[in-house]
Structures are given as structure tokens and as C-alpha cells.
Design a protein around this motif. Structure first.
Motif, PDB file in Angstrom:
ATOM      1  N   LEU A 292       6.039  -5.012   6.434  1.00  9.78           N
ATOM      2  CA  LEU A 292       5.642  -3.598   6.440  1.00  9.78           C
ATOM      3  C   LEU A 292       5.268  -3.190   7.864  1.00  9.78           C
ATOM      4  O   LEU A 292       4.367  -3.776   8.464  1.00  9.78           O
ATOM      5  N   GLY A 293       5.946  -2.195   8.389  1.00  6.71           N
ATOM      6  CA  GLY A 293       5.674  -1.718   9.733  1.00  6.71           C
ATOM      7  C   GLY A 293       4.771  -0.497   9.729  1.00  6.71           C
ATOM      8  O   GLY A 293       4.885   0.375   8.860  1.00  6.71           O
ATOM      9  N   THR A 294       3.866  -0.434  10.696  1.00  6.32           N
ATOM     10  CA  THR A 294       2.933   0.679  10.789  1.00  6.32           C
ATOM     11  C   THR A 294       2.455   0.824  12.219  1.00  6.32           C
ATOM     12  O   THR A 294       2.510  -0.136  13.013  1.00  6.32           O
ATOM     13  N   ARG A 295       1.985   1.995  12.562  1.00  2.21           N
ATOM     14  CA  ARG A 295       1.236   2.166  13.795  1.00  2.21           C
ATOM     15  C   ARG A 295      -0.091   1.407  13.668  1.00  2.21           C
ATOM     16  O   ARG A 295      -0.483   1.006  12.574  1.00  2.21           O
ATOM     17  N   GLY A 296      -0.790   1.264  14.795  1.00  2.00           N
ATOM     18  CA  GLY A 296      -1.984   0.435  14.785  1.00  2.00           C
ATOM     19  C   GLY A 296      -3.296   1.178  14.768  1.00  2.00           C
ATOM     20  O   GLY A 296      -4.356   0.548  14.887  1.00  2.00           O
TER      21      GLY A 296
ATOM     22  N   PRO B 184      -6.633   3.085  13.331  1.00  4.23           N
ATOM     23  CA  PRO B 184      -7.423   2.775  12.125  1.00  4.23           C
ATOM     24  C   PRO B 184      -6.891   3.479  10.877  1.00  4.23           C
ATOM     25  O   PRO B 184      -6.809   2.862   9.804  1.00  4.23           O
ATOM     26  N   LEU B 185      -6.523   4.748  10.997  1.00  5.94           N
ATOM     27  CA  LEU B 185      -6.008   5.466   9.835  1.00  5.94           C
ATOM     28  C   LEU B 185      -4.667   4.896   9.392  1.00  5.94           C
ATOM     29  O   LEU B 185      -4.431   4.717   8.185  1.00  5.94           O
ATOM     30  N   ALA B 186      -3.779   4.616  10.332  1.00 12.30           N
ATOM     31  CA  ALA B 186      -2.472   4.063   9.972  1.00 12.30           C
ATOM     32  C   ALA B 186      -2.630   2.735   9.234  1.00 12.30           C
ATOM     33  O   ALA B 186      -1.912   2.460   8.264  1.00 12.30           O
ATOM     34  N   LEU B 187      -3.579   1.914   9.665  1.00 14.01           N
ATOM     35  CA  LEU B 187      -3.784   0.626   9.005  1.00 14.01           C
ATOM     36  C   LEU B 187      -4.365   0.799   7.607  1.00 14.01           C
ATOM     37  O   LEU B 187      -4.002   0.055   6.685  1.00 14.01           O
ATOM     38  N   VAL B 188      -5.237   1.772   7.425  1.00 14.17           N
ATOM     39  CA  VAL B 188      -5.738   2.069   6.084  1.00 14.17           C
ATOM     40  C   VAL B 188      -4.577   2.452   5.177  1.00 14.17           C
ATOM     41  O   VAL B 188      -4.449   1.960   4.041  1.00 14.17           O
ATOM     42  N   GLN B 189      -3.710   3.315   5.665  1.00 20.03           N
ATOM     43  CA  GLN B 189      -2.578   3.774   4.856  1.00 20.03           C
ATOM     44  C   GLN B 189      -1.594   2.635   4.586  1.00 20.03           C
ATOM     45  O   GLN B 189      -1.039   2.528   3.477  1.00 20.03           O
ATOM     46  N   ALA B 190      -1.382   1.773   5.560  1.00 19.03           N
ATOM     47  CA  ALA B 190      -0.504   0.622   5.355  1.00 19.03           C
ATOM     48  C   ALA B 190      -1.065  -0.293   4.260  1.00 19.03           C
ATOM     49  O   ALA B 190      -0.325  -0.799   3.403  1.00 19.03           O
ATOM     50  N   ASN B 191      -2.364  -0.493   4.277  1.00 19.32           N
ATOM     51  CA  ASN B 191      -2.979  -1.341   3.244  1.00 19.32           C
ATOM     52  C   ASN B 191      -2.965  -0.676   1.877  1.00 19.32           C
ATOM     53  O   ASN B 191      -2.900  -1.379   0.848  1.00 19.32           O
ATOM     54  N   MET B 192      -2.996   0.654   1.831  1.00 18.91           N
ATOM     55  CA  MET B 192      -2.831   1.354   0.560  1.00 18.91           C
ATOM     56  C   MET B 192      -1.460   1.025  -0.045  1.00 18.91           C
ATOM     57  O   MET B 192      -1.340   0.759  -1.252  1.00 18.91           O
TER      58      MET B 192
ATOM     59  N   ARG C 189      -9.840   9.015   3.949  1.00 24.05           N
ATOM     60  CA  ARG C 189      -9.301   7.655   3.885  1.00 24.05           C
ATOM     61  C   ARG C 189     -10.077   6.696   4.774  1.00 24.05           C
ATOM     62  O   ARG C 189     -10.121   5.494   4.511  1.00 24.05           O
ATOM     63  N   LEU C 190     -10.673   7.228   5.817  1.00 18.15           N
ATOM     64  CA  LEU C 190     -11.472   6.412   6.726  1.00 18.15           C
ATOM     65  C   LEU C 190     -12.931   6.284   6.269  1.00 18.15           C
ATOM     66  O   LEU C 190     -13.744   5.687   6.967  1.00 18.15           O
TER      67      LEU C 190
ATOM     68  N   GLY D  70      -1.601  15.463   4.361  1.00 16.50           N
ATOM     69  CA  GLY D  70      -2.235  14.729   3.275  1.00 16.50           C
ATOM     70  C   GLY D  70      -1.335  13.761   2.539  1.00 16.50           C
ATOM     71  O   GLY D  70      -1.796  13.045   1.643  1.00 16.50           O
ATOM     72  N   ALA D  71      -0.040  13.695   2.909  1.00 20.72           N
ATOM     73  CA  ALA D  71       0.905  12.830   2.197  1.00 20.72           C
ATOM     74  C   ALA D  71       1.270  11.609   3.040  1.00 20.72           C
ATOM     75  O   ALA D  71       1.447  11.704   4.252  1.00 20.72           O
ATOM     76  N   VAL D  72       1.384  10.463   2.380  1.00 21.08           N
ATOM     77  CA  VAL D  72       1.812   9.217   3.012  1.00 21.08           C
ATOM     78  C   VAL D  72       3.203   8.877   2.487  1.00 21.08           C
ATOM     79  O   VAL D  72       3.415   8.799   1.271  1.00 21.08           O
ATOM     80  N   GLY D  73       4.154   8.685   3.410  1.00 25.68           N
ATOM     81  CA  GLY D  73       5.523   8.373   3.024  1.00 25.68           C
ATOM     82  C   GLY D  73       5.903   6.954   3.395  1.00 25.68           C
ATOM     83  O   GLY D  73       5.341   6.359   4.327  1.00 25.68           O
ATOM     84  N   ILE D  74       6.868   6.401   2.671  1.00 31.47           N
ATOM     85  CA  ILE D  74       7.347   5.040   2.917  1.00 31.47           C
ATOM     86  C   ILE D  74       8.860   5.098   3.068  1.00 31.47           C
ATOM     87  O   ILE D  74       9.565   5.621   2.201  1.00 31.47           O
TER      88      ILE D  74
END
Length: 300
Positions: free
Chosen positions: A6-10, A12-20, A171-172, A193-197
Motif C-alpha cells: 500500500l503506497g501513501t504519502r508520509g 500524519p494524516l496520510a498515514l492515518v488514512q492509509a491505516n484506515m 481523523r487526527l 472529506g473522501a478517501v480514495g484507493i
């Protein structure tokens, strides 16, 4: 056990969303994910507005490259940061349930409460134009960086107030920060407000796994808002707001186009069963009513 990269930016918010997303995949399929942090140009360059240095692609191009090169199997994005036109080789395979779409004002209880001739920090053309429309006496200065960076700038006195997305703060675990502004006062950015994959278009297995995570109402609403952007050929320079909601299988899209200085705007809404069609129709109607100062921000 299947393990997906799973790729994500680094941030804090991006990591929260990646873990979601990681947790959602584990719950739906008992699948493990390895999180790979990809540093983007948008993360590295913090002293200029995105529109000056390449737009939303600065958040996605490194993740796109990693995805297409097979370094990762999926990429997680804040959907409002994803360019409207994506490569044919990449698909938006799922969106998580949308969070609070509103903006939060930090540093004042309301736009009216900002001191006369005060200073507001933001890098968003939409927020800049909306603030100036409500408060033409204030000055707007560039604020970029993650939540803590912008809050630190505010604390240092670089501005009297700033605006942050409620979804990101929530989310934070920072839901105590700022005052939420009603959408009637400040219509949000498309896809806020939306997280996409995303995954590769030819990766049917990953796409099928991600499909189980897709929140259909969110996808339908966000795709309508993105269709509105596409119809106007909107860019990072474009002061544009749009929000789609769904009730009884009917999509209602509200939208607003503004001039750069907020002095002129057009707004409207439309409802129907096909969100993407009504988005194109509403875009055409608003552009037809727009003044030259507003049209300057859009391809039309």
C-alpha cells in the motif's frame, strides 16, 4: 495470507488514512498490507502554492510511478488532491465512507469575528475567494504544510486565522480545534472529506478486493463532483466549490464558481438520478452565467 503493498504519502494524516484502508482490507478479506511511504513533490516544496509548481499532480505523480512500476499494489489518496483526469492505466477502485465535508475556521469563532483588516492564511484558491467574498477587507497570505505546520504558523502570528478541513482534523483526533462553518456559508471543495484507493487498471485481483471497501453513496457523490470539475476544465487555479448529496436515490449537486478575488460569483444546484449528467449540465449553466472575471479561472 495475501500481502498487498500500500503506497501513501508520509504526512500524519496520510498515514492515518492509509491505516484506515489497511484495517478495512484486513476486516473484509483477512488481507495484510505493507505500508510504503512515497515522498511526493508536494510534500517537499512548501513555500509556493501548488498551482505555481504543477498543481495536484505534485501529490500523485510519484505514487502513480510506484504503482505502474509494480513497487506498490494500491495507493491511498485524499480525493480532493487527485487530478480530475487520471491515466487510463490507473483506476479509482474504491472510496471509503465520506467524513465531515465542512471547513473549520481556526483563530476566530466566525468569519465576521476576524478583526478588521485581519490576515487569513490559506493556499486554497477556493478558500481565498470565499473568504474575500465574505470579508473583502482582510488580506490572504500563503499557508502550506500539514496541519501542525499551519497551526504553528498561526500561533507564531503569521495570520489571525486559517481554514482546515474538518475531516482531516477529526481523523487526527483534533476535533476540538476550530469552528465548523456551515456549507451554506462556505461550500467545500469537490471531493472534500473522501478517501480514495487506486490500483492498476489491469490488476483485476486487487480491484476486486478493493470493491468490497467501496462506499457507494460516497463514490456516486464524489464522481458527480469530479464530473463537474472535468466539464469546466478546472485546475488548481480555479476557485470552485461543489457538494453532491444523495437522498432517495436522487443526486443533488450544489456548486459555486468565483473570481480570484471573490468579488464575483455564480452559484446554483441541480437534482436528478444521474449525477454525472446533471454535473455536466450544471457546469454548462453556471459557466454561461459567469462573468469574464470568473471565466478566467476555467477552461469551460
Amino acid at each position: 495470507m495475501t500481502v498487498l503493498k500500500l503506497g501513501t504519502r508520509g504526512s500524519p494524516l496520510a498515514l492515518v488514512q492509509a491505516n484506515m484502508v489497511k484495517d478495512a482490507l484486513a476486516a473484509a478479506h483477512d488481507i495484510a498490507c505493507e505500508i510504503h511511504i512515497i515522498r511526493t513533490t508536494g510534500d517537499r516544496v512548501q513555500d509556493r502554492a501548488l498551482a505555481e509548481i504543477g498543481g495536484k499532480a505534485l501529490w500523485t505523480k510519484e505514487l502513480d510511478r510506484a504503482l505502474l512500476d509494480g513497487e506498490i499494489d494500491l495507493a491511498v489518496h485524499s480525493m480532493k488532491d487527485v487530478e480530475t483526469i487520471r491515466p487510463d492505466s490507473i483506476v479509482i477502485a474504491a472510496m471509503l465512507k465520506r467524513a465531515d465535508v465542512r471547513d473549520r475556521l481556526v483563530g476566530a469563532d466566525s468569519l465576521a469575528a476576524i478583526r478588521e483588516h485581519g490576515v487569513v492564511g490559506t493556499s486554497s484558491p477556493r478558500r481565498r475567494a470565499q473568504v474575500l467574498r465574505a470579508r473583502p477587507d482582510v488580506s490572504v497570505v500563503l499557508f502550506r504544510g500539514n496541519v501542525d505546520t499551519r497551526l504553528a504558523k498561526l500561533a507564531a502570528g503569521e495570520a489571525d486565522a486559517t481554514l482546515l478541513a474538518a475531516a482531516g482534523l477529526d481523523r487526527l483526533g483534533r476535533d476540538d480545534i476550530g469552528t465548523a462553518l456551515a456549507v451554506e456559508e462556505m461550500l467545500p471543495a469537490p471531493a472534500q472529506g473522501a478517501v480514495g484507493i487506486e490500483c492498476r487498471a489491469d490488476d483485476a485481483m486487487t480491484a476486486a478486493l478493493l470493491a468490497a471497501l467501496d462506499h457507494q453513496a460516497t463514490s456516486r457523490a464524489v464522481r458527480s463532483e469530479r464530473a463537474f470539475l472535468a466539464a469546466l476544465d478546472a485546475t488548481c487555479h480555479s476557485p470552485i466549490a461543489a457538494l453532491a448529496t444523495i437522498a432517495d436515490d436522487v443526486v443533488t449537486l450544489r456548486a459555486e464558481l468565483l473570481s480570484e478575488d471573490g468579488g464575483e460569483h455564480v452559484a446554483g444546484d441541480a437534482s436528478g438520478p444521474d449525477g454525472e449528467t446533471l454535473a455536466r449540465d450544471l457546469a454548462s449553466a453556471l459557466f454561461e452565467r459567469a462573468t469574464p472575471a470568473i471565466r478566467a479561472g476555467f477552461g469551460g
